[in-house]
Design an enzyme around this catalytic site. Structure first.
Site, PDB file in Angstrom:
ATOM      1  N   TYR A 176      -6.523   4.384  -6.223  1.00  0.00           N
ATOM      2  CA  TYR A 176      -6.511   4.429  -4.759  1.00  0.00           C
ATOM      3  C   TYR A 176      -7.896   4.062  -4.261  1.00  0.00           C
ATOM      4  CZ  TYR A 176      -5.884   6.453  -0.068  1.00  0.00           C
ATOM      5  OH  TYR A 176      -5.811   6.674   1.284  1.00  0.00           O
ATOM      6  N   TYR A 210       0.825  -1.213   0.000  1.00  0.00           N
ATOM      7  CA  TYR A 210       0.000   0.000   0.000  1.00  0.00           C
ATOM      8  C   TYR A 210       0.858   1.261   0.000  1.00  0.00           C
ATOM      9  CZ  TYR A 210      -4.075   2.756   1.690  1.00  0.00           C
ATOM     10  OH  TYR A 210      -5.103   3.643   1.845  1.00  0.00           O
TER      11      TYR A 210
END
Lengths: 172, 396
Positions: free
Chosen positions: B346, B295
């Site tokens: 995202y 991430y």
């Protein structure tokens, strides 16, 4: 973002907080940012009352002497509630920092860059505090540098408040 | 292997995504996108959407399980769950919670989902525009520390200082995501390559983060269907088995980013204890991992997460974090092979979880050969953080 940062119980408006510092142009950042609220008073009152008097007041476990900051309802080392407030020397060392170039608040539109410093207080159990590093915003920031607190009064705000800022201690 | 483990008992049976959009560009309501991603995951798995009996999400997703279950018309709701924490720290935690529900018999078919339409609900990355800041927020907002980039930058600055790590390490992470996005037509940055010069010349957001060190903001939705390992073997797709998962934080790490300056160990992604538990449950170590999705809220979080998952020592970061080491199919640790949060989308990291599954199935647009163990790391520096390992049948 605001819900992530503040949850659902964000600040209730308190008059014209932060509107104008008394002695014009004395603050590092422009007026218009969220002003500090001493809320809840049991947790934050002594600190913000202290900064008005140019004293740095933090929380300490009265049985072990362990400092803790930010303030908490409970002592993290003994899980007891007998916490006290104590004045500490308003100085520290730069532990980390960032220089902000991208404004995320309308009041900061013309205020970039500015420096945010994380300051560690070795004489108070290595607790850390935040603040702006005063002086040239383009200065080289050196981790480990000694700094001292500068109490930045916002006397014209309603209610008035005082921020703790930091400046590098000149070396001989 | 202890009974108290997820290892080999649950598998991803289906994945689904909407088209990914730039922020505020969603052409339909967030709830509709959420439904479409869930239906796409069911179609991928070959299951009837009405057989879903559990919902799990994270980051205060607005689309609650009751609304979804009523709208889809599922037969019976058995499990609804929200992982605490903001941002994408909880993405793998939501998958772990769903897996635990299946292993423990609370539910049989759980969907993990995330939907975002910022134009309908407000942008990320903006400072709170309020007259007064209470509690710990009074200690940060008045100093102009108001956004995730500004909260996390000092953590990364300290880590880089402690280990003499230069900007080139962060640049390589950004370059890797953009490199892989060029092969992925789903990626929002498809057709928009990044060069070293473009990175170097991009504006600072908050040092040490340039513009390209920061995640995008996007609209869209993603969903993952989990079922028992036995059932997954009878379904349409090659199962990606859960080998292990872990979540949490180090000592005294608050979830409020406004107090992040006070974390005793400031320069961490929070994965030091969490990664140990991940590997212990999986019975594996970092050398067993074939491909990593990590991430990127900010590249510096990837740097610290990779160190804390044991792939290299901090002192080795400048040698390890080079583009040639990180790209599929030839790099020694292919990273963020879909383009990740920086360049694909995202979706608070759920897209990275889907990519980890695709690598097990052999369906990635930047496929790594013979993947048996696929790691997907949730949002670093945003506790509680979470992380998960997927494996092929051969990995069991």
């Amino acid at each position: 973002m605001s819900s992530y940062i503040l949850g659902n119980d964000g600040a209730s408006p308190h008059g014209e907080a932060g509107k104008a510092a008394g002695s014009g142009g004395s603050s590092y950042l422009p007026e218009g940012l969220p002003a500090p609220l001493a809320h809840p008073a049991e947790l934050y009152g002594p600190y913000w009352e202290g900064t008005r008097a140019e004293k740095l007041v933090v929380q300490r476990n009265s049985s072990t002497g362990a400092y803790q900051w930010p303030p908490q309802w409970i002592a993290h080392d003994t899980q007891t509630f007998d916490l006290e407030w104590t004045e500490v020397a308003p100085k520290g060392v730069i532990y980390s920092w960032t220089r902000v170039w991208h404004p995320v608040h309308p009041a900061l539109k013309d205020a970039c860059p500015y420096i945010i410093a994380v300051v560690e207080l070795p004489h108070a159990g290595n607790i850390r505090m935040l603040g702006n590093l005063l002086g040239d915003p383009h200065q080289e920031v050196i981790i480990g540098s000694e700094v001292e607190a500068v109490f930045e009064h916002h006397d014209g705000a309603e209610p008035p408040y005082t921020l703790v800022q930091w400046r590098t201690v000149a070396r001989d | 292997m202890s009974d108290r483990s997820l290892r080999g008992r649950v598998a991803v049976a289906g994945v689904g995504e909407t088209t990914y959009y730039r922020h505020s560009q969603a052409p339909e309501p967030e709830f509709v996108m959420c439904l479409k991603a869930i239906l796409a995951a069911c179609e991928d798995a070959g299951i009837d959407p009405r057989d879903i009996d559990g919902f799990a999400s994270f980051s205060d997703d607005r689309n609650d399980p009751m609304a979804l279950s009523a709208a889809i018309g599922i037969h019976e709701l058995r499990f609804s769950n929200m992982q605490w924490g903001g941002g994408g720290g909880g993405v793998a935690g939501a998958l772990a919670n769903a897996s635990a529900a299946i292993v423990s018999g609370l539910a049989d078919c759980v969907v993990v989902y995330r939907a975002l339409a910022q134009g309908q609900f407000g942008r990320y990355g903006q400072g709170a525009q309020i007259p007064g800041a209470p509690r710990e927020f009074a200690l940060s907002l008045p100093y102009g520390q108001m956004s995730p980039a500004q909260f996390f930058a000092p953590m990364v600055n300290r880590f880089m200082f402690d280990h003499n790590i230069g900007q080139e390490a962060l640049r390589a992470i950004a370059m890797t995501s953009y490199h892989h996005a060029q092969a992925n037509p789903r990626a929002v940055m498809y057709g928009k390559p990044l060069t070293e010069e473009k990175y170097d010349q991009s504006r600072w957001i908050a040092e040490p983060f340039h513009l390209f060190d920061c995640c995008q903001e996007n609209d869209g939705a993603a969903a993952i269907i989990l079922v028992s390992a036995e059932r997954a073997r009878d379904l349409r797709q090659t199962p990606a088995f859960v080998l292990g998962a872990a979540m949490g934080s180090a000592h005294r790490a608050p979830s409020s980013p406004a107090t992040s300056f006070a974390i005793p160990d400031l320069a961490t992604s929070q994965f030091k204890p969490v990664a140990k538990r991940l590997y212990a449950m999986a019975g594996l170590g970092p050398s067993d991992v074939d491909v990593v999705q990590c991430y990127e809220n900010f590249t510096g979080g990837v740097l610290m997460s990779l160190v804390e998952h044991g792939f290299f020592k901090p002192e080795e970061a400048m040698d390890f974090l080079k583009l040639e080491n990180l790209v599929a199919p030839t790099g020694k640790l292919p990273l963020n092979t879909s383009g990740g949060n920086l360049a694909e989308c995202y979706m608070h990291g759920l897209g990275l979880q889907i990519e980890a599954v695709r690598q097990i199935r052999g369906q990635s647009t930047s496929q790594v050969p013979e993947v048996n163990v696929s790691l997907a790391v949730g949002g670093p520096m945003s506790p509680p953080v979470s992380t998960i390992l997927y494996g092929s049948e051969a990995a069991l």
